[in-house]
Design a protein around this motif. Structure first.
Motif, PDB file in Angstrom:
ATOM      1  N   LEU A 109      51.853 -33.706   9.995  1.00 23.04           N
ATOM      2  CA  LEU A 109      50.528 -33.674   9.377  1.00 23.04           C
ATOM      3  C   LEU A 109      50.023 -35.096   9.166  1.00 23.04           C
ATOM      4  CD1 LEU A 109      52.245 -31.104   8.304  1.00 23.04           C
ATOM      5  CD2 LEU A 109      50.420 -30.888   6.658  1.00 23.04           C
ATOM      6  N   MET A 110      48.829 -35.374   9.681  1.00 20.37           N
ATOM      7  CA  MET A 110      48.263 -36.727   9.587  1.00 20.37           C
ATOM      8  C   MET A 110      47.043 -36.753   8.671  1.00 20.37           C
ATOM      9  SD  MET A 110      49.966 -38.860  11.484  1.00 20.37           S
ATOM     10  CE  MET A 110      48.810 -40.208  11.283  1.00 20.37           C
ATOM     11  N   ASP A 111      46.984 -37.779   7.845  1.00 22.25           N
ATOM     12  CA  ASP A 111      45.757 -38.092   7.115  1.00 22.25           C
ATOM     13  C   ASP A 111      45.365 -39.492   7.572  1.00 22.25           C
ATOM     14  OD1 ASP A 111      43.787 -38.899   5.406  1.00 22.25           O
ATOM     15  OD2 ASP A 111      44.833 -38.352   3.548  1.00 22.25           O
ATOM     16  N   TYR A 112      44.496 -39.537   8.581  1.00 14.27           N
ATOM     17  CA  TYR A 112      44.133 -40.835   9.175  1.00 14.27           C
ATOM     18  C   TYR A 112      43.288 -41.664   8.220  1.00 14.27           C
ATOM     19  CZ  TYR A 112      45.901 -39.151  13.621  1.00 14.27           C
ATOM     20  OH  TYR A 112      46.717 -38.685  14.625  1.00 14.27           O
ATOM     21  N   LYS A 113      42.498 -40.985   7.410  1.00 11.08           N
ATOM     22  CA  LYS A 113      41.615 -41.729   6.499  1.00 11.08           C
ATOM     23  C   LYS A 113      42.434 -42.523   5.480  1.00 11.08           C
ATOM     24  CE  LYS A 113      38.504 -40.599   2.916  1.00 11.08           C
ATOM     25  NZ  LYS A 113      37.804 -39.477   2.291  1.00 11.08           N
ATOM     26  N   ASN A 114      43.449 -41.882   4.936  1.00 17.00           N
ATOM     27  CA  ASN A 114      44.269 -42.553   3.922  1.00 17.00           C
ATOM     28  C   ASN A 114      45.580 -43.107   4.484  1.00 17.00           C
ATOM     29  OD1 ASN A 114      42.546 -42.024   1.583  1.00 17.00           O
ATOM     30  ND2 ASN A 114      43.001 -39.886   2.048  1.00 17.00           N
ATOM     31  N   ARG A 115      45.723 -43.004   5.794  1.00 16.29           N
ATOM     32  CA  ARG A 115      46.882 -43.537   6.505  1.00 16.29           C
ATOM     33  C   ARG A 115      48.197 -43.007   5.924  1.00 16.29           C
ATOM     34  NH1 ARG A 115      46.995 -49.240   6.109  1.00 16.29           N
ATOM     35  NH2 ARG A 115      48.038 -49.406   8.101  1.00 16.29           N
ATOM     36  N   GLU A 116      48.283 -41.668   5.908  1.00 18.31           N
ATOM     37  CA  GLU A 116      49.511 -41.040   5.414  1.00 18.31           C
ATOM     38  C   GLU A 116      49.953 -39.981   6.416  1.00 18.31           C
ATOM     39  OE1 GLU A 116      49.740 -40.863   0.711  1.00 18.31           O
ATOM     40  OE2 GLU A 116      48.021 -39.769   1.483  1.00 18.31           O
ATOM     41  N   ARG A 117      51.247 -39.776   6.498  1.00 17.59           N
ATOM     42  CA  ARG A 117      51.744 -38.694   7.354  1.00 17.59           C
ATOM     43  C   ARG A 117      52.918 -38.007   6.676  1.00 17.59           C
ATOM     44  NH1 ARG A 117      54.048 -42.582  12.150  1.00 17.59           N
ATOM     45  NH2 ARG A 117      54.499 -44.204  10.679  1.00 17.59           N
ATOM     46  N   LEU A 118      52.971 -36.711   6.908  1.00 19.06           N
ATOM     47  CA  LEU A 118      54.026 -35.896   6.317  1.00 19.06           C
ATOM     48  C   LEU A 118      54.691 -35.091   7.426  1.00 19.06           C
ATOM     49  CD1 LEU A 118      55.432 -34.642   3.782  1.00 19.06           C
ATOM     50  CD2 LEU A 118      53.558 -32.975   3.720  1.00 19.06           C
ATOM     51  N   LYS A 119      56.014 -35.137   7.466  1.00 20.57           N
ATOM     52  CA  LYS A 119      56.758 -34.363   8.460  1.00 20.57           C
ATOM     53  C   LYS A 119      57.509 -33.256   7.708  1.00 20.57           C
ATOM     54  CE  LYS A 119      59.022 -37.990   9.916  1.00 20.57           C
ATOM     55  NZ  LYS A 119      59.813 -38.981  10.696  1.00 20.57           N
ATOM     56  N   ILE A 120      57.498 -32.079   8.292  1.00 21.87           N
ATOM     57  CA  ILE A 120      58.148 -30.926   7.645  1.00 21.87           C
ATOM     58  C   ILE A 120      59.056 -30.237   8.660  1.00 21.87           C
ATOM     59  CG2 ILE A 120      57.750 -28.662   6.574  1.00 21.87           C
ATOM     60  CD1 ILE A 120      55.001 -29.715   5.655  1.00 21.87           C
ATOM     61  N   LEU A 121      60.232 -29.854   8.224  1.00 19.72           N
ATOM     62  CA  LEU A 121      61.126 -29.041   9.056  1.00 19.72           C
ATOM     63  C   LEU A 121      61.259 -27.670   8.412  1.00 19.72           C
ATOM     64  CD1 LEU A 121      64.062 -31.498   9.864  1.00 19.72           C
ATOM     65  CD2 LEU A 121      62.210 -30.787  11.389  1.00 19.72           C
ATOM     66  N   GLY A 122      61.304 -26.638   9.241  1.00 21.95           N
ATOM     67  CA  GLY A 122      61.449 -25.302   8.673  1.00 21.95           C
ATOM     68  C   GLY A 122      61.784 -24.272   9.725  1.00 21.95           C
ATOM     69  N   HIS A 123      61.873 -23.042   9.263  1.00 24.67           N
ATOM     70  CA  HIS A 123      62.122 -21.905  10.148  1.00 24.67           C
ATOM     71  C   HIS A 123      60.830 -21.086  10.213  1.00 24.67           C
ATOM     72  CE1 HIS A 123      66.448 -22.658  10.268  1.00 24.67           C
ATOM     73  NE2 HIS A 123      66.359 -22.926   8.977  1.00 24.67           N
ATOM     74  N   THR A 168      46.207 -46.185  12.426  1.00 23.29           N
ATOM     75  CA  THR A 168      44.837 -46.704  12.441  1.00 23.29           C
ATOM     76  C   THR A 168      43.963 -45.799  11.578  1.00 23.29           C
ATOM     77  OG1 THR A 168      45.204 -47.413  14.706  1.00 23.29           O
ATOM     78  CG2 THR A 168      42.913 -47.321  13.960  1.00 23.29           C
ATOM     79  N   THR A 169      43.164 -46.399  10.715  1.00 20.74           N
ATOM     80  CA  THR A 169      42.271 -45.605   9.879  1.00 20.74           C
ATOM     81  C   THR A 169      41.221 -44.927  10.758  1.00 20.74           C
ATOM     82  OG1 THR A 169      42.535 -47.277   8.178  1.00 20.74           O
ATOM     83  CG2 THR A 169      40.785 -45.669   7.839  1.00 20.74           C
ATOM     84  N   ARG A 170      41.070 -43.617  10.610  1.00 18.21           N
ATOM     85  CA  ARG A 170      40.050 -42.880  11.358  1.00 18.21           C
ATOM     86  C   ARG A 170      39.338 -41.928  10.415  1.00 18.21           C
ATOM     87  NH1 ARG A 170      44.114 -43.036  15.485  1.00 18.21           N
ATOM     88  NH2 ARG A 170      43.315 -44.191  17.259  1.00 18.21           N
ATOM     89  N   TYR A 171      38.071 -41.678  10.731  1.00 19.00           N
ATOM     90  CA  TYR A 171      37.277 -40.777   9.897  1.00 19.00           C
ATOM     91  C   TYR A 171      36.756 -39.620  10.737  1.00 19.00           C
ATOM     92  CZ  TYR A 171      37.244 -44.624   6.553  1.00 19.00           C
ATOM     93  OH  TYR A 171      37.620 -45.604   5.688  1.00 19.00           O
ATOM     94  N   SER A 172      36.652 -38.443  10.123  1.00 17.90           N
ATOM     95  CA  SER A 172      36.050 -37.306  10.816  1.00 17.90           C
ATOM     96  C   SER A 172      34.533 -37.511  10.854  1.00 17.90           C
ATOM     97  CB  SER A 172      36.371 -36.003  10.078  1.00 17.90           C
ATOM     98  OG  SER A 172      35.707 -35.986   8.825  1.00 17.90           O
TER      99      SER A 172
END
Ligand SMILES: Cc1cc2nc3c(=O)[nH]c(=O)nc-3n(C[C@H](O)[C@H](O)[C@H](O)COP(=O)(O)O)c2cc1C
Length: 199
Positions: A109-123, A168-172
């Protein structure tokens, strides 16, 4: 910190590579069975309008698909369960087929505006959408509701946040409109004033 993520990803081969290049491996000890999502993760997920979903094909090849929808379409059901809609689309059913053989998935999951990313593992578990009418409204736009065929549930095992470096900061388009709106208004005001001065 979600130690289960490192416990799962720091495999023997990864630890060997770490040792080869950095002389020590970050082997994790005492990780829990799973790391439940906290409020920070739940809020981050609820704000997303897209994510990438990785699954493993029967032939062992990794497969990644982009998923998009209204903000919050990846629904946080509880601290260990996520859900999203799957549509009658290209009729390939790659993710559906993959998880029927190997239910392990990775979400990115990317948040380009705030330059954050979250990775999740699951079933992952794929269910007939008709069994969950109450959820369909929460994860889809009204105009797409009739196209929903399946709901994909993710049983979250763990997650990991990455540092913002190199994002890189990106905006929608909507965010750009929001930022540029006041400037456009101001330009219109100044043009109107100029017009008055000229005439
Ligand atoms: C009418 C329609 C609506 C769709 N809406 C979405 C959508 O909102 N989000 C999305 O990620 N994919 C959407 N899709 C794409 C399908 O879900 C696509 O088949 C799916 O992403 C492919 O998954 P796979 O790679 O696992 O086979 C839509 C497709 C159709 C035909």
């Amino acid at each position: 910190m979600a130690t289960k993520y490192l416990d799962l990803t720091f495999t023997d081969a990864v630890c060997r590579a770490q040792t080869e290049y950095y002389r020590r491996a970050g082997k994790v000890v005492g990780a829990p069975e799973r790391d439940p999502l906290n409020q920070a993760e739940a809020e981050f997920i609820a704000a997303r309008d897209s994510f990438y979903l990785g699954s493993i094909s029967e032939s062992g090849w990794p497969y990644i698909q982009h998923r998009g929808g209204p903000q919050g379409f990846l629904r946080v059901i509880d601290e260990r369960t996520l859900a999203f809609a799957d549509y009658k689309g290209n009729r390939q059913l790659l993710t559906t087929g993959n998880v029927s053989v190997n239910d392990r998935v990775a979400l990115f999951l990317m948040d380009y505006k705030n330059r954050e990313r979250l990775k999740i593992l699951g079933h992952a578990r794929v269910e007939d959408a008709r069994a969950h009418p109450e959820l369909i409204a929460q994860v889809t736009d009204a105009k797409l509701r009739s196209s929903v065929e399946r709901l994909v549930f993710i049983d979250v095992v763990s997650f990991d946040w990455n540092c913002p470096k190199y994002i890189t900061t990106r905006y929608s388009a909507e965010e750009v409109d929001e930022l540029v709106g006041p400037l456009k208004t101001r330009i219109a005001e100044i043009e109107a004033q100029l017009h008055t001065v000229k005439s």
